[in-house]
Motif scaffolding. Structure first.
Motif, mmCIF file in Angstrom:
data_model
loop_
_atom_site.group_PDB
_atom_site.id
_atom_site.type_symbol
_atom_site.label_atom_id
_atom_site.label_comp_id
_atom_site.label_asym_id
_atom_site.label_seq_id
_atom_site.Cartn_x
_atom_site.Cartn_y
_atom_site.Cartn_z
ATOM 1 N N TYR A 122 -5.967 5.180 6.556
ATOM 2 C CA TYR A 122 -4.865 4.287 6.128
ATOM 3 C C TYR A 122 -3.519 4.766 5.711
ATOM 4 C CZ TYR A 122 -2.938 0.205 3.512
ATOM 5 O OH TYR A 122 -2.268 -0.699 3.045
ATOM 6 N N ILE B 255 -5.396 -1.732 0.372
ATOM 7 C CA ILE B 255 -6.437 -0.823 0.581
ATOM 8 C C ILE B 255 -6.272 0.391 -0.312
ATOM 9 C CG2 ILE B 255 -7.453 0.471 2.507
ATOM 10 C CD1 ILE B 255 -7.577 -2.328 3.111
ATOM 11 N N VAL C 215 -9.730 3.196 6.994
ATOM 12 C CA VAL C 215 -9.855 1.788 7.193
ATOM 13 C C VAL C 215 -10.696 1.449 8.394
ATOM 14 C CG1 VAL C 215 -7.517 1.317 8.077
ATOM 15 C CG2 VAL C 215 -8.755 -0.604 7.122
#
Length: 288
Positions: free
Chosen positions: A140, A75, A80
């Motif tokens: 994230y 990521i 996220v």
């Protein structure tokens, strides 16, 4: 490509659901990551055609599957969003996400979405099922999957969170329109939950989220779970069903809704209690 957030989606034979979800988020142009647990239909083909990065991992339970996804995918965005394939982003939530800029959320680590759950085509509006808040969006590297849960899957985010009350997710598993599928699925879930409760009785599991009736949605859930574990088995499914039907007005959900509240609020939890006793008896017999 959206610089603010990425989507992670869990799948297993979701060709009936995945196009619906992907169509609801296509305008966001966000990076897509799909973790599949061995689909035998066209799920992977659909995911790859959408431009998603796809990986596969054997399924043990939802919390561990989410943990694997968060640790495995590369990521690159600061936020996220973790979704199940049978969920849909509504226009209200889409508007929130289209205007989302990470710089405007300094000091915020997580965002709760409001869920609308459907069963056999009917919105389950009462019985404590709406409003219902899910922590689906978080920074994230800060949020993580609560693997102290065996069946319920939730993300844990230290620090400040906020709630988008009108940021609706639609959750409708069309495969559950076949009651045999629903029963088989919840029979498997009851195995996981019974083992979890026995392990809690043996002090092998602890709650990750601090119980607090006046805290975040997940802290309230943790408080209610702590109360649930203290109630006598076999009595608590009936108490819970009455609570949902009468005190949370589940009876107003009509015939389909009443079936749902009975099956999910009473039948499922009664089966869990029966399986707990079976495990305890088996353990006791093994020690003789």
């Amino acid at each position: 490509m959206n610089p603010n957030f990425s989507f992670i989606i869990l799948t297993y034979n979701e060709q009936i659901h995945l196009p619906r979800l992907l169509n609801s988020i296509i305008d966001l142009a966000a990076p897509l990551f799909v973790l599949d647990s061995g689909s035998t239909d066209d799920t992977i083909t659909i995911a790859e055609a959408s431009g998603a990065t796809v990986a596969q991992h054997p399924f043990e339970n939802h919390p561990k599957q989410w943990e694997y996804a968060l640790k495995t995918f590369a990521i690159q965005t600061p936020w996220v969003i973790c979704l199940d394939a049978d969920q849909i982003v509504t226009p209200e939530l889409l508007m929130h996400l289209q205007s989302f800029n990470s710089e405007n959320y300094a000091g915020i680590n997580g965002i709760y979405f409001n869920r609308k759950n459907y069963f056999k085509g009917r919105w389950i509006k009462y019985g404590g099922y709406y409003p219902f808040y899910l922590l689906k969006m978080f920074r994230y590297g800060i949020g993580y999957s609560d693997i102290n849960e065996n069946m319920d899957h939730r993300m844990v985010v230290p620090g400040q969170t906020i709630t988008w009350n009108d940021g609706y997710l639609i959750e409708e598993n069309l495969k559950e329109n076949n009651i045999r599928f629903w029963i088989d699925k919840h029979n498997r879930y009851s195995d996981l939950l019974a083992v979890e409760e026995v392990e809690r009785l043996m002090h092998l599991r602890q709650q990750t989220v601090q119980p607090n009736l006046w805290g975040s949605p997940d802290q309230r859930t943790a408080w209610l779970k702590k109360l649930w574990w203290q109630l006598p088995r076999y009595v608590r499914p009936m108490l819970y069903f009455i609570y949902r039907m009468i005190f949370r007005l589940g009876i107003l959900d009509g015939r389909t809704g009443i079936i749902f509240h009975f099956m999910q609020g009473f039948w499922f939890r009664l089966v869990v209690d029966i399986k707990i006793d079976e495990i305890l008896k088996k353990n006791a017999d093994a020690q003789k």
